[in-house]
Design an enzyme around this catalytic site. Structure first.
Site, PDB file in Angstrom:
ATOM      1  N   ASN A   9       0.874  -1.173   0.000  1.00  0.00           N
ATOM      2  CA  ASN A   9       0.000   0.000   0.000  1.00  0.00           C
ATOM      3  C   ASN A   9       0.909   1.220   0.000  1.00  0.00           C
ATOM      4  OD1 ASN A   9      -1.824   2.018   0.459  1.00  0.00           O
ATOM      5  ND2 ASN A   9      -2.443   1.326   2.503  1.00  0.00           N
ATOM      6  N   LYS A  11       0.178   4.200  -0.382  1.00  0.00           N
ATOM      7  CA  LYS A  11      -0.477   5.401   0.165  1.00  0.00           C
ATOM      8  C   LYS A  11      -0.170   6.604  -0.737  1.00  0.00           C
ATOM      9  CE  LYS A  11      -0.407   3.218   4.645  1.00  0.00           C
ATOM     10  NZ  LYS A  11      -0.324   3.314   6.102  1.00  0.00           N
ATOM     11  N   HIS A  98      -9.571   1.006   4.592  1.00  0.00           N
ATOM     12  CA  HIS A  98      -8.328   1.264   5.319  1.00  0.00           C
ATOM     13  C   HIS A  98      -8.618   2.236   6.461  1.00  0.00           C
ATOM     14  CE1 HIS A  98      -4.314   2.570   6.335  1.00  0.00           C
ATOM     15  NE2 HIS A  98      -3.893   1.475   5.761  1.00  0.00           N
ATOM     16  N   GLU A 100      -7.105   4.688   7.525  1.00  0.00           N
ATOM     17  CA  GLU A 100      -6.916   6.112   7.187  1.00  0.00           C
ATOM     18  C   GLU A 100      -8.119   6.668   6.432  1.00  0.00           C
ATOM     19  OE1 GLU A 100      -3.038   5.560   5.380  1.00  0.00           O
ATOM     20  OE2 GLU A 100      -2.304   4.958   7.348  1.00  0.00           O
ATOM     21  N   GLU A 172      -5.577  -4.885  10.424  1.00  0.00           N
ATOM     22  CA  GLU A 172      -4.535  -3.903  10.696  1.00  0.00           C
ATOM     23  C   GLU A 172      -4.854  -3.160  11.989  1.00  0.00           C
ATOM     24  OE1 GLU A 172      -2.490  -2.708   6.770  1.00  0.00           O
ATOM     25  OE2 GLU A 172      -4.263  -1.461   6.977  1.00  0.00           O
ATOM     26  N   GLY A 178       2.256   2.299  10.724  1.00  0.00           N
ATOM     27  CA  GLY A 178       3.216   3.388  10.565  1.00  0.00           C
ATOM     28  C   GLY A 178       3.877   3.820  11.861  1.00  0.00           C
ATOM     29  N   SER A 218       3.252  -2.059  10.370  1.00  0.00           N
ATOM     30  CA  SER A 218       4.701  -2.103  10.619  1.00  0.00           C
ATOM     31  C   SER A 218       5.318  -3.471  10.328  1.00  0.00           C
ATOM     32  CB  SER A 218       5.028  -1.646  12.050  1.00  0.00           C
ATOM     33  OG  SER A 218       4.609  -0.317  12.247  1.00  0.00           O
TER      34      SER A 218
HETATM   35  P1  PGA Z   1       2.664   0.275   7.620  1.00  0.00           P
HETATM   36  O1  PGA Z   1       1.198   0.461   6.972  1.00  0.00           O
HETATM   37  O2  PGA Z   1       3.193  -1.025   7.079  1.00  0.00           O
HETATM   38  O3  PGA Z   1       3.442   1.465   7.170  1.00  0.00           O
HETATM   39  O4  PGA Z   1       2.470   0.228   9.107  1.00  0.00           O
HETATM   40  C1  PGA Z   1       0.343  -0.629   6.804  1.00  0.00           C
HETATM   41  C2  PGA Z   1      -0.935  -0.147   6.171  1.00  0.00           C
HETATM   42  O5  PGA Z   1      -1.443   0.912   6.568  1.00  0.00           O
HETATM   43  O6  PGA Z   1      -1.477  -0.789   5.263  1.00  0.00           O
END
Ligand code: PGA
Length: 255
Positions: A9, A11, A98, A100, A172, A178, A218
């Site tokens: 992803n 983003k 997601h 976000e 997640e 993140g 992460s």
């Molecule tokens: P990350 O993000 O691996 O940077 O923690 C995972 C995600 O949001 O899909």
């Protein structure tokens, strides 16, 4: 046997040129190194999908995903992207729900149910995200399990058993996205087992056993191996570490 999947992803990262370089590296490395039973997916910004779609067109084991889609099929929805537009550039998958999107764009379980239906009607496969915030997890593991299972009930459980077969879910925990703080392999496995049990209660064990449940938050080359070893962990949804081809492919090789 359910499908093993590692989905990146990106983003809101990478210019078009940077994205094309990253995608070519991933395609080349995946051809040489990816285990043949793993599907590699790149969830790119919409602006990259046409160019990256052309790069993955002939790759046997690499596909692309959109990071979101509109619940509407077409029309006056400024800034939105439709499922037919996504399909038209060769994407097979769409990441939906997601955290976000849920947090910054107020996406509700109900809206996500509508997006899932719109995507499926266009033959686009959802990668459906769920996960709890830290304050929910701090109320206890059982509270977190219930929160996540309720998200799935609200957005997915109107689907038929046929559609649910081979469905893709990404768990997640928001507190791990993140932040550099991963769920432990044990925490991930326990949640994945709860998710599968919840699906089995509604659709039966056979359908539940066909669903791919990915872990996200992460995930990196140094921890992917341990996390993917969980009996109910079928791969990962990778944010930060999908932005470097070497790291991403090392995760792909972590089964
Ligand atoms: P990350 O993000 O691996 O940077 O923690 C995972 C995600 O949001 O899909």
């Amino acid at each position: 046997m359910r499908n093993k999947i590692v989905a990146g992803n990106w983003k809101m990262n990478k210019t078009l040129e940077e994205g094309k370089i990253l995608a070519s590296e991933v395609v080349n490395m995946a051809a040489d190194e990816a285990p043949s039973d793993v599907t590699v997916i790149m969830g790119t910004p919409a602006i990259h999908m046409d160019a990256v779609g052309k790069l993955v067109k002939d790759a046997a084991n690499v596909a692309i995903a959109a990071q979101d889609c509109s619940a509407h099929e077409a029309g006056a929805y400024t800034g939105e992207i439709s499922v037919s537009q996504i399909k038209s550039v060769g994407a097979e998958y769409v990441i939906l729900g997601h955290s976000e999107r849920r947090e910054y764009h107020n996406e509700s379980n109900e809206l996500l149910a509508a997006k899932v239906d719109t995507a499926l009607a266009a033959d686009l496969k959802p990668i459906f995200c769920c996960g709890e915030a830290l304050e929910t997890r701090e109320q206890g593991d059982d509270v977190a399990y219930k929160f996540v299972c309720d998200q799935l009930t609200a957005s997915l459980f109107h689907l038929s058993a046929e559609v649910m077969t081979n469905f893709i879910i990404a768990y997640e925990p928001i507190w791990a996205i993140g932040t550099g703080k991963t769920a432990s392999a044990e925490q991930a496995q326990l949640m994945h087992a709860e998710i599968r049990k919840h699906i089995a209660a509604k659709y039966g064990q056979e359908v539940a056993d066909s669903v791919s449940i990915l872990y996200g938050g992460s995930c990196k080359p140094s921890n992917a191996n341990e996390i993917f070893a969980g009996a109910d962990v079928d791969g990962g949804l990778i944010g930060g570490a999908s932005l470097a081809s070497r790291d991403f492919i090392d995760i792909v090789k972590s089964f």
